[in-house]
Design a protein around this motif. Structure first.
Motif, PDB file in Angstrom:
ATOM      1  N   HIS A 108      -0.974  -6.237  -0.206  1.00 42.16           N
ATOM      2  CA  HIS A 108      -0.928  -4.790  -0.037  1.00 42.16           C
ATOM      3  C   HIS A 108      -1.858  -4.149  -1.053  1.00 42.16           C
ATOM      4  CE1 HIS A 108       2.533  -4.898   2.704  1.00 42.16           C
ATOM      5  NE2 HIS A 108       3.056  -5.800   1.895  1.00 42.16           N
ATOM      6  N   LEU A 109      -2.613  -3.145  -0.599  1.00 46.30           N
ATOM      7  CA  LEU A 109      -3.520  -2.430  -1.485  1.00 46.30           C
ATOM      8  C   LEU A 109      -2.891  -1.088  -1.836  1.00 46.30           C
ATOM      9  CD1 LEU A 109      -6.271  -2.184  -2.894  1.00 46.30           C
ATOM     10  CD2 LEU A 109      -7.155  -1.168  -0.796  1.00 46.30           C
ATOM     11  N   ALA A 110      -2.513  -0.932  -3.102  1.00 47.28           N
ATOM     12  CA  ALA A 110      -1.866   0.301  -3.567  1.00 47.28           C
ATOM     13  C   ALA A 110      -2.818   1.075  -4.463  1.00 47.28           C
ATOM     14  CB  ALA A 110      -0.578  -0.027  -4.308  1.00 47.28           C
ATOM     15  N   ILE A 118      -4.849   6.126   7.954  1.00 49.30           N
ATOM     16  CA  ILE A 118      -5.643   5.528   6.867  1.00 49.30           C
ATOM     17  C   ILE A 118      -5.563   6.357   5.588  1.00 49.30           C
ATOM     18  CG2 ILE A 118      -7.239   4.436   8.481  1.00 49.30           C
ATOM     19  CD1 ILE A 118      -9.265   6.613   7.826  1.00 49.30           C
ATOM     20  N   ARG A 119      -4.756   7.428   5.613  1.00 49.87           N
ATOM     21  CA  ARG A 119      -4.558   8.307   4.452  1.00 49.87           C
ATOM     22  C   ARG A 119      -5.902   8.794   3.907  1.00 49.87           C
ATOM     23  NH1 ARG A 119       0.909   7.854   3.439  1.00 49.87           N
ATOM     24  NH2 ARG A 119       0.609  10.003   2.721  1.00 49.87           N
ATOM     25  N   SER A 167       7.996   8.904  -5.801  1.00 51.57           N
ATOM     26  CA  SER A 167       8.151   7.644  -6.542  1.00 51.57           C
ATOM     27  C   SER A 167       7.601   6.455  -5.753  1.00 51.57           C
ATOM     28  CB  SER A 167       9.641   7.411  -6.856  1.00 51.57           C
ATOM     29  OG  SER A 167      10.399   7.368  -5.654  1.00 51.57           O
ATOM     30  N   ARG A 168       7.254   6.697  -4.493  1.00 50.67           N
ATOM     31  CA  ARG A 168       6.724   5.622  -3.661  1.00 50.67           C
ATOM     32  C   ARG A 168       5.241   5.416  -3.899  1.00 50.67           C
ATOM     33  NH1 ARG A 168       9.116   6.898   2.305  1.00 50.67           N
ATOM     34  NH2 ARG A 168       8.178   8.936   1.845  1.00 50.67           N
ATOM     35  N   LYS A 169       4.811   4.180  -3.781  1.00 53.65           N
ATOM     36  CA  LYS A 169       3.402   3.853  -3.991  1.00 53.65           C
ATOM     37  C   LYS A 169       2.565   4.335  -2.813  1.00 53.65           C
ATOM     38  CE  LYS A 169       4.097  -0.241  -6.888  1.00 53.65           C
ATOM     39  NZ  LYS A 169       3.816  -1.696  -7.032  1.00 53.65           N
ATOM     40  N   MET A 170       1.310   4.628  -3.106  1.00 55.89           N
ATOM     41  CA  MET A 170       0.370   5.062  -2.083  1.00 55.89           C
ATOM     42  C   MET A 170      -0.377   3.839  -1.563  1.00 55.89           C
ATOM     43  SD  MET A 170      -0.993   7.750  -0.558  1.00 55.89           S
ATOM     44  CE  MET A 170      -1.373   6.903   0.953  1.00 55.89           C
ATOM     45  N   TYR A 171       0.088   3.296  -0.412  1.00 57.32           N
ATOM     46  CA  TYR A 171      -0.561   2.127   0.175  1.00 57.32           C
ATOM     47  C   TYR A 171      -1.724   2.574   1.050  1.00 57.32           C
ATOM     48  CZ  TYR A 171       3.347  -0.683  -1.461  1.00 57.32           C
ATOM     49  OH  TYR A 171       4.273  -1.312  -2.257  1.00 57.32           O
ATOM     50  N   GLY A 202     -12.283  -1.790   3.044  1.00 51.05           N
ATOM     51  CA  GLY A 202     -12.806  -3.146   2.980  1.00 51.05           C
ATOM     52  C   GLY A 202     -12.321  -3.850   1.721  1.00 51.05           C
ATOM     53  N   VAL A 203     -11.436  -4.810   1.891  1.00 51.11           N
ATOM     54  CA  VAL A 203     -10.860  -5.525   0.751  1.00 51.11           C
ATOM     55  C   VAL A 203     -10.941  -7.019   1.011  1.00 51.11           C
ATOM     56  CG1 VAL A 203      -8.810  -5.902  -0.655  1.00 51.11           C
ATOM     57  CG2 VAL A 203      -9.275  -3.634   0.265  1.00 51.11           C
TER      58      VAL A 203
END
Length: 278
Positions: free
Chosen positions: A38-40, A112-113, A224-228, A233-234
């Protein structure tokens, strides 16, 4: 029990066991090893309502402020509705100003935020002010801060004698015919009751051409939640840590032999320079 009947029972049991083992083996093979990543982002999750407003602002400044008027207290529904219902409610409000094509583009932007970094940019600008303690929203009038609506009139009296604030390209300016006016920057979270109270006063003053009203997003209590993030491109590179033992003496022997062979093969016009001696 007759021998023939006993034999049939044994065969049946063996067949059932074989079938069970084959299914177990197939399940084991199917359960392959996998890695989930997961990319946060470094910032917390941003509200979809604010991201939708940034989408509107990209369409036009007029649509931004029209959308804002329809969602002044929309955040109160977030406490009673599910995330999916709140999501659909935002799309319904946006649908008043967008066609079906742009609604689909908004959904894609949500997935995709895409506008989350813009919200975080305003949040960082607000943190640099810094915000007054315990204020859900606040205004800055030529370097003077307040989170009380009844102090706005007082701070406007001597605003012209103080330095005019720098405005960024992405700032949201209330539509007005005049630019040379005292600048009032509101830091608030769109859709909250506190925002609605400030907006009612500031928009009236802006319409009367008393001020230049600028809105910047500000969330007093970030999620408090992470922004995923998704759609970026990862590459996840995993290095194998498996090593093999080799005999160093054999490796050196092979290497030396190879060097000698290469030297002997170095022939130039019939002369083997490796064989020549001084």
């Amino acid at each position: 029990m007759a021998p023939a009947k006993a034999t049939n029972v044994v065969r049946l049991l063996l067949g059932s066991t074989a079938l069970w083992l084959s299914q177990l083996g197939a399940g084991t093979v199917a359960a392959s090893k996998s890695v989930t990543a997961h990319l946060a982002a470094k910032w917390p999750e941003t509200p979809l309502l604010l991201e939708a407003s940034e989408f509107m602002a990209e369409e036009s400044n007029e649509k931004f402020w029209q959308f804002l008027e329809t969602v002044q207290e929309l955040a109160i529904y977030k406490q009673t509705e599910s995330d999916y219902s709140y999501y659909n409610l935002i799309l319904k409000k946006a649908g008043q100003f967008l066609d079906n094509l742009h609604i689909n583009l908004l959904k894609f932007a949500f997935s995709i935020r895409a506008y989350s970094p813009a919200i975080q940019m305003f949040q960082q600008i607000a943190a640099d002010e810094p915000p007054p303690d315990g204020c859900n929203a606040f205004v800055v009038i030529h370097k003077k801060h307040t989170c009380k609506i009844n102090e706005i009139k007082k701070l406007l009296k001597k605003a012209a004698s103080r330095t005019r604030p720098y405005l960024f390209k992405g700032d949201h300016k209330f539509p007005t015919n005049k630019e040379n006016l005292p600048v009032v920057i509101l830091y608030a979270e769109m859709g909250t009751r506190t925002f609605s109270a400030f907006h009612k006063v500031l928009s009236a003053k802006a319409q009367n051409e008393e001020i230049l009203y600028v809105l910047r997003h500000y969330i007093q209590k970030p999620s408090s939640r992470k922004m995923y993030l998704s759609g970026y491109g990862v590459e996840l590179a995993i290095k194998s840590t498996e090593y093999k033992a080799l005999d160093d003496t054999q490796v050196k022997t092979v290497t030396n032999t190879t060097v000698e062979d290469e030297t002997e093969a170095n022939e130039v016009q019939g002369f083997l320079f490796g064989k020549l001696k001084s």
